[in-house]
Design a protein around this motif. Structure first.
Motif: not given
Length: 109
Positions: A8-13
């Protein structure tokens, strides 16, 4: 058989807003390395005394290289202007398309 676990890739801020950037810049100290100008690079005084001038073929090679650079720079500037005009045209077409879609939705409902 082995199953690979999905990552699960973190979303970009979200990028900072203009106000946040300005507040960050205004809150920095004047001696911050970002705001300190680097020392001027030493100027090339030319050939040292007693050393020969660059050969004619070297000057010609440099001249052709500079002309090539200038020509390429001019082509890049023209291309940039063409891209800007194309972007404006795409924006106009996109706005017209949005208006058309909105009209079709009004007629459908």
């Amino acid at each position: 058989m082995s199953s690979k676990a999905k990552r699960v890739l973190l979303t970009r801020p979200e990028p900072p807003s203009v106000e946040q950037i300005l507040a960050d810049v205004q809150g920095t100290h004047p001696s911050d390395p970002v705001f300190v100008l680097p020392a001027e690079p030493p100027q090339d005084p030319g050939p040292a005394p007693g050393c020969p001038e660059p050969a004619a073929e070297e000057r010609e090679r440099l001249y052709r290289q500079i002309r090539s650079y200038v020509g390429m720079n001019q082509r890049l500037q023209r291309s940039r202007e063409q891209l800007r005009e194309r972007r404006r045209e795409l924006q106009r077409v996109g706005e017209a398309l949005d208006r058309g879609i909105a009209e079709m939705r009004q007629k459908a409902f």
